[in-house]
Write a protein that holds these residues in place. Sequence first.
Motif, PDB file in Angstrom:
ATOM      1  N   MET A   1       0.433  -1.283  -0.096  1.00 12.83           N
ATOM      2  CA  MET A   1      -0.071  -0.227  -0.162  1.00 12.83           C
ATOM      3  C   MET A   1       1.132   1.124  -0.028  1.00 12.83           C
ATOM      4  SD  MET A   1      -2.636   1.711   3.268  1.00 12.83           S
ATOM      5  CE  MET A   1      -3.918   0.248   3.056  1.00 12.83           C
ATOM      6  N   SER A   2       0.111   2.361  -1.089  1.00 13.29           N
ATOM      7  CA  SER A   2       1.144   3.451  -1.340  1.00 13.29           C
ATOM      8  C   SER A   2       0.289   4.366  -0.640  1.00 13.29           C
ATOM      9  CB  SER A   2       2.276   4.000  -2.615  1.00 13.29           C
ATOM     10  OG  SER A   2       2.524   2.823  -3.499  1.00 13.29           O
ATOM     11  N   ILE A   3       1.449   5.834  -0.207  1.00 16.97           N
ATOM     12  CA  ILE A   3       0.093   6.759   0.740  1.00 16.97           C
ATOM     13  C   ILE A   3       0.803   8.201  -0.582  1.00 16.97           C
ATOM     14  CG2 ILE A   3      -0.231   8.435   2.236  1.00 16.97           C
ATOM     15  CD1 ILE A   3       0.780   6.352   4.061  1.00 16.97           C
ATOM     16  N   PHE A   4      -0.392   8.662  -1.022  1.00 15.14           N
ATOM     17  CA  PHE A   4      -0.035  10.017  -1.861  1.00 15.14           C
ATOM     18  C   PHE A   4      -0.746  10.977  -1.349  1.00 15.14           C
ATOM     19  CE2 PHE A   4       0.074   6.318  -5.170  1.00 15.14           C
ATOM     20  CZ  PHE A   4       0.788   6.360  -5.910  1.00 15.14           C
ATOM     21  N   ALA A   5      -0.923  12.232  -2.062  1.00 14.64           N
ATOM     22  CA  ALA A   5      -1.378  13.310  -1.806  1.00 14.64           C
ATOM     23  C   ALA A   5      -1.637  14.563  -3.110  1.00 14.64           C
ATOM     24  CB  ALA A   5      -0.979  14.209  -0.520  1.00 14.64           C
ATOM     25  N   ILE A   6      -2.753  15.330  -2.810  1.00 16.77           N
ATOM     26  CA  ILE A   6      -2.802  15.834  -3.649  1.00 16.77           C
ATOM     27  C   ILE A   6      -4.125  17.167  -2.530  1.00 16.77           C
ATOM     28  CG2 ILE A   6      -4.417  14.749  -5.022  1.00 16.77           C
ATOM     29  CD1 ILE A   6      -3.430  16.127  -7.664  1.00 16.77           C
ATOM     30  N   ALA A   7      -3.652  18.862  -2.951  1.00 12.39           N
ATOM     31  CA  ALA A   7      -4.809  19.111  -2.679  1.00 12.39           C
ATOM     32  C   ALA A   7      -5.351  19.957  -3.707  1.00 12.39           C
ATOM     33  CB  ALA A   7      -3.798  20.122  -1.129  1.00 12.39           C
ATOM     34  N   ASP A   8      -6.511  20.821  -3.675  1.00  8.63           N
ATOM     35  CA  ASP A   8      -7.242  21.863  -4.080  1.00  8.63           C
ATOM     36  C   ASP A   8      -7.522  21.144  -5.872  1.00  8.63           C
ATOM     37  OD1 ASP A   8      -6.432  24.552  -2.556  1.00  8.63           O
ATOM     38  OD2 ASP A   8      -4.475  23.194  -2.737  1.00  8.63           O
ATOM     39  N   LEU A   9      -8.648  19.805  -5.706  1.00 11.80           N
ATOM     40  CA  LEU A   9      -9.199  19.811  -6.942  1.00 11.80           C
ATOM     41  C   LEU A   9      -9.707  20.485  -7.231  1.00 11.80           C
ATOM     42  CD1 LEU A   9      -9.423  15.770  -5.824  1.00 11.80           C
ATOM     43  CD2 LEU A   9      -7.056  16.958  -6.274  1.00 11.80           C
ATOM     44  N   HIS A  10     -10.481  21.644  -6.226  1.00  9.68           N
ATOM     45  CA  HIS A  10     -11.461  22.431  -7.269  1.00  9.68           C
ATOM     46  C   HIS A  10     -12.487  22.130  -8.042  1.00  9.68           C
ATOM     47  CE1 HIS A  10     -10.537  25.816  -5.252  1.00  9.68           C
ATOM     48  NE2 HIS A  10      -8.745  26.063  -5.179  1.00  9.68           N
ATOM     49  N   LEU A  11     -13.231  20.807  -7.987  1.00 11.29           N
ATOM     50  CA  LEU A  11     -13.944  20.521  -8.776  1.00 11.29           C
ATOM     51  C   LEU A  11     -15.057  21.212  -8.975  1.00 11.29           C
ATOM     52  CD1 LEU A  11     -13.484  16.680  -7.571  1.00 11.29           C
ATOM     53  CD2 LEU A  11     -12.063  17.917  -9.540  1.00 11.29           C
ATOM     54  N   ALA A  12     -15.652  21.222  -9.855  1.00 12.46           N
ATOM     55  CA  ALA A  12     -16.676  21.520 -10.440  1.00 12.46           C
ATOM     56  C   ALA A  12     -18.372  21.141 -11.851  1.00 12.46           C
ATOM     57  CB  ALA A  12     -16.335  23.113 -10.977  1.00 12.46           C
ATOM     58  N   LEU A  13     -18.314  19.969 -11.168  1.00 15.02           N
ATOM     59  CA  LEU A  13     -18.877  18.727 -12.358  1.00 15.02           C
ATOM     60  C   LEU A  13     -20.849  19.559 -11.613  1.00 15.02           C
ATOM     61  CD1 LEU A  13     -17.341  15.460 -11.969  1.00 15.02           C
ATOM     62  CD2 LEU A  13     -17.720  17.224 -13.675  1.00 15.02           C
ATOM     63  N   GLY A  14     -21.313  20.186 -10.539  1.00 12.06           N
ATOM     64  CA  GLY A  14     -22.283  20.241 -10.459  1.00 12.06           C
ATOM     65  C   GLY A  14     -22.774  21.645 -10.199  1.00 12.06           C
ATOM     66  N   ILE A  15     -21.246  22.575 -10.525  1.00 11.67           N
ATOM     67  CA  ILE A  15     -21.700  24.092 -10.750  1.00 11.67           C
ATOM     68  C   ILE A  15     -21.107  24.347 -12.040  1.00 11.67           C
ATOM     69  CG2 ILE A  15     -22.103  24.154  -8.634  1.00 11.67           C
ATOM     70  CD1 ILE A  15     -19.467  25.610  -8.606  1.00 11.67           C
ATOM     71  N   ASP A  16     -21.126  25.528 -12.743  1.00 11.51           N
ATOM     72  CA  ASP A  16     -20.203  26.390 -14.200  1.00 11.51           C
ATOM     73  C   ASP A  16     -19.541  27.281 -12.850  1.00 11.51           C
ATOM     74  OD1 ASP A  16     -19.408  27.817 -16.125  1.00 11.51           O
ATOM     75  OD2 ASP A  16     -21.231  28.778 -16.361  1.00 11.51           O
ATOM     76  N   LYS A  17     -18.312  26.553 -13.460  1.00  8.81           N
ATOM     77  CA  LYS A  17     -17.552  27.095 -12.161  1.00  8.81           C
ATOM     78  C   LYS A  17     -15.714  26.879 -13.485  1.00  8.81           C
ATOM     79  CE  LYS A  17     -14.992  29.449  -8.979  1.00  8.81           C
ATOM     80  NZ  LYS A  17     -14.918  31.437  -9.473  1.00  8.81           N
ATOM     81  N   PRO A  18     -15.459  27.770 -14.743  1.00  9.57           N
ATOM     82  CA  PRO A  18     -14.424  27.341 -15.721  1.00  9.57           C
ATOM     83  C   PRO A  18     -13.258  27.796 -14.552  1.00  9.57           C
ATOM     84  CG  PRO A  18     -15.613  28.979 -16.146  1.00  9.57           C
ATOM     85  CD  PRO A  18     -16.191  28.480 -14.793  1.00  9.57           C
ATOM     86  N   MET A  19     -11.880  26.341 -14.751  1.00  9.58           N
ATOM     87  CA  MET A  19     -10.925  26.805 -14.587  1.00  9.58           C
ATOM     88  C   MET A  19      -9.920  27.425 -14.781  1.00  9.58           C
ATOM     89  SD  MET A  19     -11.196  26.871 -10.665  1.00  9.58           S
ATOM     90  CE  MET A  19      -9.293  26.334 -10.293  1.00  9.58           C
ATOM     91  N   ASP A  20     -10.511  27.081 -16.210  1.00 10.80           N
ATOM     92  CA  ASP A  20      -9.495  27.857 -17.008  1.00 10.80           C
ATOM     93  C   ASP A  20      -8.777  29.645 -17.616  1.00 10.80           C
ATOM     94  OD1 ASP A  20     -11.826  28.430 -18.265  1.00 10.80           O
ATOM     95  OD2 ASP A  20     -11.272  26.770 -20.188  1.00 10.80           O
ATOM     96  N   ILE A  21     -10.246  29.964 -16.286  1.00  6.11           N
ATOM     97  CA  ILE A  21      -9.326  31.307 -16.146  1.00  6.11           C
ATOM     98  C   ILE A  21      -8.451  31.774 -15.503  1.00  6.11           C
ATOM     99  CG2 ILE A  21     -12.149  32.107 -16.992  1.00  6.11           C
ATOM    100  CD1 ILE A  21     -12.236  32.462 -13.433  1.00  6.11           C
ATOM    101  N   PHE A  22      -8.320  30.681 -14.503  1.00 13.49           N
ATOM    102  CA  PHE A  22      -6.598  31.152 -13.751  1.00 13.49           C
ATOM    103  C   PHE A  22      -5.535  30.690 -14.629  1.00 13.49           C
ATOM    104  CE2 PHE A  22     -10.491  30.364 -10.718  1.00 13.49           C
ATOM    105  CZ  PHE A  22     -10.410  31.391 -10.426  1.00 13.49           C
ATOM    106  N   GLY A  23      -5.460  30.011 -15.717  1.00 11.72           N
ATOM    107  CA  GLY A  23      -4.604  29.860 -16.882  1.00 11.72           C
ATOM    108  C   GLY A  23      -4.603  28.160 -17.338  1.00 11.72           C
TER     109      GLY A  23
END
Length: 235
Positions: free
Chosen positions: A1-23
């Motif tokens: 078993m390995s341990i991974f980590a990642i923060a700030d997924l900023h998922l937006a499948l249920g609302i209209d929040k395009p993230m490409d405006i941030f780059g």
Amino acid sequence: MSIFAIADLHLALGIDKPMDIFGGRWANYMEKLRNNWIGAVKEEDSVIIPGDISWATYIDNAYEDFKYIEALPGRKIISKGNHDYWWTTASKLNKYLDENGFKTISFMHNNAFSIEDFAICGARGWKCPGEDDFKKDDDKIYKREIARLELSIKSAQSVQHKKKLVFMHYPPVTSRSQESGFIDLMKKNEITECYFGHLHGEGIKGAIEGFYEGIKLKLISADYLDFMPLLIQPK
């Protein structure tokens, strides 16, 4: 078993929040994250996700985002970020998981988790004294988050002979901080590794990585990692 980590997924499948405006790095980020995750993480692995999970305002609006996370391989341990407005009480969050059949997701909130030789603990955190936008009202939240981290560490101490790893949404210290109760608390409890998110774009320049007062610090914002979960502890 390995341990991974990642923060700030900023998922937006249920609302209209395009993230490409941030780059441009955020273009097709959910597809990129899914492909990277599936390629790296196995079902028996664990992934720690410290905050800013979903742009949803209410938990019911976050269903598609949790469904996305549930479908990914591995066990996922989620803690709160500053944009997780859907976050409610631990009992309500766990009830939500049960009602929707999300079996691979757990919430870290004043508690800790045991994964083989490691104890996983953490808190959202907050900006620290000395930072440009630290105001009088921030001091109360800052002290409350230190107390939450202490509760999590105490919970981790009940599991003996385990190395404690700390995961925070906010960085425990930045280049502008004059002090950090988070760092003091980790030193007091002999914690030597802390992983954090929150910082993006120009804000990354304020991150402190590497060893700081004997603690290994690592930024794990999703865009900073190019949406590839970071392998922390290999099997």
